[in-house]
Design a protein around this motif. Structure first.
Motif, PDB file in Angstrom:
ATOM      1  N   MET A   1       8.852  19.240  -7.652  1.00 21.13           N
ATOM      2  CA  MET A   1       9.386  19.594  -6.078  1.00 21.13           C
ATOM      3  C   MET A   1      11.014  19.683  -6.321  1.00 21.13           C
ATOM      4  O   MET A   1      11.537  20.352  -5.584  1.00 21.13           O
ATOM      5  CB  MET A   1       8.911  18.079  -5.210  1.00 21.13           C
ATOM      6  CG  MET A   1       9.435  18.163  -3.986  1.00 21.13           C
ATOM      7  SD  MET A   1       9.570  16.703  -3.027  1.00 21.13           S
ATOM      8  CE  MET A   1       7.900  16.478  -2.494  1.00 21.13           C
TER       9      MET A   1
ATOM     10  N   PRO B   1       9.994  11.732  -5.499  1.00 21.03           N
ATOM     11  CA  PRO B   1       9.453  13.098  -5.503  1.00 21.03           C
ATOM     12  C   PRO B   1       9.432  13.711  -7.095  1.00 21.03           C
ATOM     13  O   PRO B   1      10.019  13.008  -7.926  1.00 21.03           O
ATOM     14  CB  PRO B   1      10.887  13.715  -4.920  1.00 21.03           C
ATOM     15  CG  PRO B   1      12.059  12.626  -5.047  1.00 21.03           C
ATOM     16  CD  PRO B   1      11.155  11.403  -5.011  1.00 21.03           C
ATOM     17  N   SER B   2       8.501  14.524  -7.293  1.00 21.32           N
ATOM     18  CA  SER B   2       8.201  14.740  -8.711  1.00 21.32           C
ATOM     19  C   SER B   2       9.160  15.855  -9.032  1.00 21.32           C
ATOM     20  O   SER B   2      10.054  16.624  -8.308  1.00 21.32           O
ATOM     21  CB  SER B   2       6.775  15.547  -8.578  1.00 21.32           C
ATOM     22  OG  SER B   2       7.092  16.704  -7.975  1.00 21.32           O
TER      23      SER B   2
ATOM     24  N   SER C   1       0.770  -1.064   0.033  1.00 25.61           N
ATOM     25  CA  SER C   1      -0.002  -0.219  -0.059  1.00 25.61           C
ATOM     26  C   SER C   1       0.835   1.279  -0.030  1.00 25.61           C
ATOM     27  O   SER C   1       0.398   2.359  -0.092  1.00 25.61           O
ATOM     28  CB  SER C   1      -0.950  -0.036   1.139  1.00 25.61           C
ATOM     29  OG  SER C   1      -0.304   0.145   2.561  1.00 25.61           O
ATOM     30  N   ALA C   2       2.191   0.913   0.451  1.00 23.76           N
ATOM     31  CA  ALA C   2       3.121   2.170   0.507  1.00 23.76           C
ATOM     32  C   ALA C   2       3.846   2.162  -0.795  1.00 23.76           C
ATOM     33  O   ALA C   2       4.851   1.523  -0.559  1.00 23.76           O
ATOM     34  CB  ALA C   2       3.579   2.284   1.704  1.00 23.76           C
ATOM     35  N   GLN C   3       3.649   3.196  -1.647  1.00 21.91           N
ATOM     36  CA  GLN C   3       4.515   3.025  -2.942  1.00 21.91           C
ATOM     37  C   GLN C   3       5.955   3.986  -2.502  1.00 21.91           C
ATOM     38  O   GLN C   3       5.959   4.849  -1.376  1.00 21.91           O
ATOM     39  CB  GLN C   3       3.882   3.977  -3.889  1.00 21.91           C
ATOM     40  CG  GLN C   3       2.689   3.641  -4.329  1.00 21.91           C
ATOM     41  CD  GLN C   3       2.543   2.209  -4.931  1.00 21.91           C
ATOM     42  OE1 GLN C   3       3.489   1.926  -5.780  1.00 21.91           O
ATOM     43  NE2 GLN C   3       1.581   1.360  -4.608  1.00 21.91           N
ATOM     44  N   PRO C   4       6.852   3.555  -3.055  1.00 18.49           N
ATOM     45  CA  PRO C   4       8.364   4.102  -3.023  1.00 18.49           C
ATOM     46  C   PRO C   4       7.865   5.519  -3.122  1.00 18.49           C
ATOM     47  O   PRO C   4       7.315   6.177  -4.107  1.00 18.49           O
ATOM     48  CB  PRO C   4       9.169   3.594  -4.102  1.00 18.49           C
ATOM     49  CG  PRO C   4       8.508   2.046  -4.351  1.00 18.49           C
ATOM     50  CD  PRO C   4       7.107   2.372  -4.068  1.00 18.49           C
ATOM     51  N   ASN C   5       8.774   6.171  -2.289  1.00 17.94           N
ATOM     52  CA  ASN C   5       8.804   7.731  -2.347  1.00 17.94           C
ATOM     53  C   ASN C   5       9.542   8.191  -3.586  1.00 17.94           C
ATOM     54  O   ASN C   5      10.774   8.273  -3.357  1.00 17.94           O
ATOM     55  CB  ASN C   5       9.322   8.211  -1.279  1.00 17.94           C
ATOM     56  CG  ASN C   5       9.083  10.043  -1.205  1.00 17.94           C
ATOM     57  OD1 ASN C   5       8.112  10.302  -1.949  1.00 17.94           O
ATOM     58  ND2 ASN C   5       9.678  10.762  -0.192  1.00 17.94           N
TER      59      ASN C   5
END
Lengths: 191, 272
Positions: B35, B31-32, B25-29
């Motif tokens: 950002m 960043p865009s 449920s937790a996707q790897p972070n």
């Protein structure tokens, strides 16, 4: 500079020939730093602020870097920054208010409300379980299980032997499975 | 090589399978790019993050100012006086005390009067009344009421209503409330003289009036209203029919104020 090339001769050589400038370090490691911040327990809503603090330090201290372990050096700065951030988080949020909405975490149009709800609930359960683990085990666990780093990369970041990483992961996984088991038992019993 | 839980969602072990689904449920972070650009722009400009840039100085200062203002307002409301008005009050009282004597000199000096208790208010009484009431009018009734209720001590606290203050204050009732609640630190005994006058002229209780005058003269032998108090003492003694006491006060007045403005009115021959 790939993550596994940030140590030893590659980084030292890059530092020596002047190619290790801030822009290059930033471009290479920004996404890693963002992932480390979450693994170290930084709030999702504050990742941007913390990353900014990290790279302010990096920019100021880069001339003093000895070229030994760039990844470990960056990871240590990130760890201290997140630690300081967490220490003053409560007081700062009371004083300055908090941005609760992560601009990059806006809902996707392709996700239905039910799917989003399920995902949010699973994330809540995951965060609750992670918050019950010790710092060292949780960090290793998140870096390995969620962020997808290998044991060797974690060892490089933490500047510890690989065997220590595996030991931490072993205990972290045992703790996590115990928490999942408790959660399942609670679900069966009901509220 | 340890296998990730995320890769074991189809495991036969339901616990591991469930753990893998929870972790999934937790996707790897990731960043865009937006950002990344935002942070780089801020770092290059060497700006501190928003929270640490503004929160640590501006907001505590603002919160402190609000707390201070709230505390001051609460204290002011509680005491019903405020802080600055107290300073002004002391200054005004000093001016009033000095100004009362000047004022009385101005409009009483040319008025020789006599004391006659049976013929209604004499010119001397009228002059004395006018003088005292001009200075203390707003509190006379309150003083009398206090004395009647047997609260001489309260009445003598600070019933003086300085004319200057009366003009400055926004409302008579508000000023009276403040005066009534004020401490006796700046009391010059004027309230006692007013109470004695009210007792003598309105309640016709000469004995009580005489007692109040004696209290005043004992407490303030050189008070601003000493001359008026002595004149009232002569009048009160006459009203009681105590000619001896009346003469004694008149002689004392002559001795203390040989050129006093009530000298002619208080001559022994004029009083009863």
């Amino acid at each position: 500079l790939p993550l596994n090339g940030g140590k030893g001769p590659a980084a030292t050589e890059a530092l020596r020939n002047g190619s290790l400038d801030f822009t290059r370090v930033y471009g290479t490691f920004f996404s890693h730093v963002a992932r480390w911040i979450r693994a170290l327990g930084g709030p999702m809503a504050d990742i941007e602020d913390i990353a900014q603090e990290v790279f302010l330090v990096v920019r100021r201290r880069l001339p003093e870097f000895d070229g030994e372990n760039l990844v470990g050096w960056l990871y240590k700065i990130t760890r201290y920054t997140v630690r300081d951030h967490r220490r003053r988080a409560w007081f700062r949020h009371v004083l300055s208010g908090r941005r609760d909405i992560d601009l990059d975490d806006m809902p996707h149009s392709q996700d239905g409300p039910a799917a989003q709800l399920d995902r949010k609930e699973a994330q809540r359960v995951l965060h609750e379980m992670l918050s019950r683990m010790s710092d060292k085990r949780r960090t290793a666990f998140v870096l390995f299980e969620i962020e997808g780093y290998s044991g060797e990369e974690i060892a490089l970041m933490e500047d510890i032997p690989v065997s220590t990483v595996w030991t931490r992961l072993y205990h972290a996984r045992r703790d996590f499975l115990g928490l999942v088991n408790k959660h399942q038992t609670r679900e069966k019993i009901g509220p | 090589m340890m296998k990730r839980l995320l890769e074991q969602t189809d495991s036969r072990d339901p616990l591991i399978s469930r753990a893998g689904r929870i972790i999934g449920s937790a996707q790897p972070n990731a960043p865009s790019d937006a950002m990344r650009r935002r942070v780089l722009a801020l770092v290059v400009r060497e700006r501190q993050p928003f929270a640490s840039r503004r929160g640590w100085l501006a907001r505590p200062a603002a919160i402190g100012a609000v707390l201070l203002a709230t505390t001051a307002a609460a204290a002011s409301f509680h005491s019903r006086e405020g802080w600055l008005p107290r300073a002004y009050r002391v200054a005004i009282e000093r001016v009033r005390t000095a100004g009362t004597a000047v004022q009385s000199d101005a409009h009483l000096a040319a008025r020789p009067t006599t004391v006659d208790e049976h013929a209604g208010p004499t010119p001397a009484e009228t002059a004395l009344d006018a003088h005292l009431e001009a200075a203390l009018m707003t509190d006379a009734e309150f003083a009398a009421a206090s004395v009647i209720a047997g609260r001489e001590a309260d009445a003598s606290i600070d019933l003086a209503a300085p004319p200057v203050e009366a003009r400055v204050s926004r409302g008579a009732s508000r000023a009276k409330t403040r005066r009534a609640s004020a401490s006796a630190t700046w009391d010059d005994g004027a309230g006692t003289v007013v109470a004695a006058m009210a007792m003598l002229r309105r309640q016709h209780d000469a004995a009580k009036a005489g007692q109040l005058i004696e209290d005043y003269l004992r407490a303030h032998p050189e008070g601003a209203l000493c001359e008026e108090a002595m004149a009232l003492a002569v009048e009160a003694a006459s009203a009681r029919g105590d000619a001896r006491e009346s003469r004694r006060f008149a002689a004392r007045y002559e001795r203390v104020f040989p050129n006093g403005r009530f000298r002619e009115a208080l001559r022994p021959g004029d009083s009863h």
